[in-house]
Design an enzyme around this catalytic site. Sequence first.
Site, PDB file in Angstrom:
ATOM      1  CG  ASP A   1      -2.107   0.944   1.075  1.00  9.92           C
ATOM      2  OD1 ASP A   1      -2.243   1.579  -0.065  1.00  9.92           O
ATOM      3  OD2 ASP A   1      -2.781   1.055   2.256  1.00  9.92           O
TER       4      ASP A   1
ATOM      5  NE  ARG B   1      -4.227   7.012  -7.361  1.00 14.98           N
ATOM      6  CZ  ARG B   1      -3.915   6.683  -6.186  1.00 14.98           C
ATOM      7  NH1 ARG B   1      -3.844   7.521  -5.135  1.00 14.98           N
ATOM      8  NH2 ARG B   1      -4.157   5.256  -5.800  1.00 14.98           N
TER       9      ARG B   1
ATOM     10  CG  ASN C   1      -7.565  -2.376  -5.733  1.00 13.87           C
ATOM     11  OD1 ASN C   1      -6.536  -3.187  -5.751  1.00 13.87           O
ATOM     12  ND2 ASN C   1      -8.162  -1.375  -4.991  1.00 13.87           N
TER      13      ASN C   1
HETATM   14  C1  FPP Z   1      -1.775   0.273  -3.377  1.00 17.62           C
HETATM   15  O1  FPP Z   1      -1.389   1.644  -3.332  1.00 17.62           O
HETATM   16  C2  FPP Z   1      -1.487  -0.449  -4.494  1.00 17.62           C
HETATM   17  C3  FPP Z   1      -2.039  -1.144  -5.507  1.00 17.62           C
HETATM   18  C4  FPP Z   1      -3.400  -1.104  -5.576  1.00 17.62           C
HETATM   19  C5  FPP Z   1      -1.387  -1.718  -6.598  1.00 17.62           C
HETATM   20  C6  FPP Z   1      -0.094  -2.833  -6.175  1.00 17.62           C
HETATM   21  C7  FPP Z   1       0.561  -2.564  -7.479  1.00 17.62           C
HETATM   22  C8  FPP Z   1       1.859  -2.900  -7.446  1.00 17.62           C
HETATM   23  C9  FPP Z   1       2.476  -2.554  -6.450  1.00 17.62           C
HETATM   24  C10 FPP Z   1       2.445  -2.900  -9.118  1.00 17.62           C
HETATM   25  C11 FPP Z   1       3.198  -3.873  -9.503  1.00 17.62           C
HETATM   26  C12 FPP Z   1       2.531  -4.931  -9.326  1.00 17.62           C
HETATM   27  C13 FPP Z   1       2.897  -6.231  -9.965  1.00 17.62           C
HETATM   28  C14 FPP Z   1       2.177  -7.791  -9.748  1.00 17.62           C
HETATM   29  C15 FPP Z   1       3.658  -6.196 -11.404  1.00 17.62           C
HETATM   30  P1  FPP Z   1      -2.549   2.881  -3.518  1.00 17.62           P
HETATM   31  O2  FPP Z   1      -2.489   3.006  -5.003  1.00 17.62           O
HETATM   32  O3  FPP Z   1      -3.744   2.499  -2.719  1.00 17.62           O
HETATM   33  O4  FPP Z   1      -1.619   3.899  -2.770  1.00 17.62           O
HETATM   34  P2  FPP Z   1      -2.552   4.792  -2.017  1.00 17.62           P
HETATM   35  O5  FPP Z   1      -3.200   4.481  -0.921  1.00 17.62           O
HETATM   36  O6  FPP Z   1      -1.274   5.706  -1.187  1.00 17.62           O
HETATM   37  O7  FPP Z   1      -3.340   5.715  -2.689  1.00 17.62           O
END
Ligand code: FPP
Length: 234
Positions: free
Chosen positions: A14, A27, A62
């Site tokens: 996260d 983002r 998501n």
């Molecule tokens: C949460 O951060 C993250 C995600 C929903 C996506 C996770 C994906 C990756 C780490 C990319 C690569 C993955 C693979 C398998 C190649 P957020 O966007 O909710 O962050 P925030 O809470 O700060 O908005």
Amino acid sequence: MDNNIPKHVAIIMDGNGRWATNRGLKRSEGHKQGSKTLEKLAIYAINSGVKYLSVYAFSTDNFKRTKEEVDYLMNLFILMFKTKFKKIDKENIKVVFSGRKEPLNKDVLEAMNIITEKTKNNTKGTLNICLNYGGQEEIVDASKKIIEDVNDGKVNAQDIDKELFYKYLYQDLPPIDLLIRTSGEYRVSNFMLYQMSYSEFYFTDVLFPDFDENEFNKAIDSFNSRERRFGKNK
Ligand code: FPP
């Protein structure tokens, strides 16, 4: 660092969005950086002795994000699985996926298939990528499969127990020893609910793109400082 390495580590990755916003970036840049962090971390963790690393890449919920962000993430997955994960394969790491196929598009499914096939005989450790994944959904899907097998006479209803249930989950993985969540959020967010019943939890304020080898070692040290009792007395 202590030598006691947990067998199954799970990470709720996260904070990608905040990592980017803090730098005045879009983002999507946070997700891109997160994907680089994941690649390095998977190799490091498995070379340290972790046998199973599960990561939350995309939850069923998501899909409620903006179309722009969902499209970006899907294209990032395709790029990673088709080309960038070469190192993961070279490192002898097997990649498997947990989650529902519907409504992932055929290009994403194809990329998932490519990396799964390419790495299926790898033996050093397993990277379980949870994509279009929900923990309650997994339990529901497993229950439906068990019912089918009971109806087909393959399983006796009396034989259903905790261990058998594991076999019906998306992947046959051991219980999670250590669950890590980055970015200062203290939630489980429908991640691997069945497998985390006796997990140790480690929360850190570090945003996922900054969660490097050093931060990982801190989580392992914390795990090693705890006494796991599994419901027993001291
Ligand atoms: C949460 O951060 C993250 C995600 C929903 C996506 C996770 C994906 C990756 C780490 C990319 C690569 C993955 C693979 C398998 C190649 P957020 O966007 O909710 O962050 P925030 O809470 O700060 O908005």
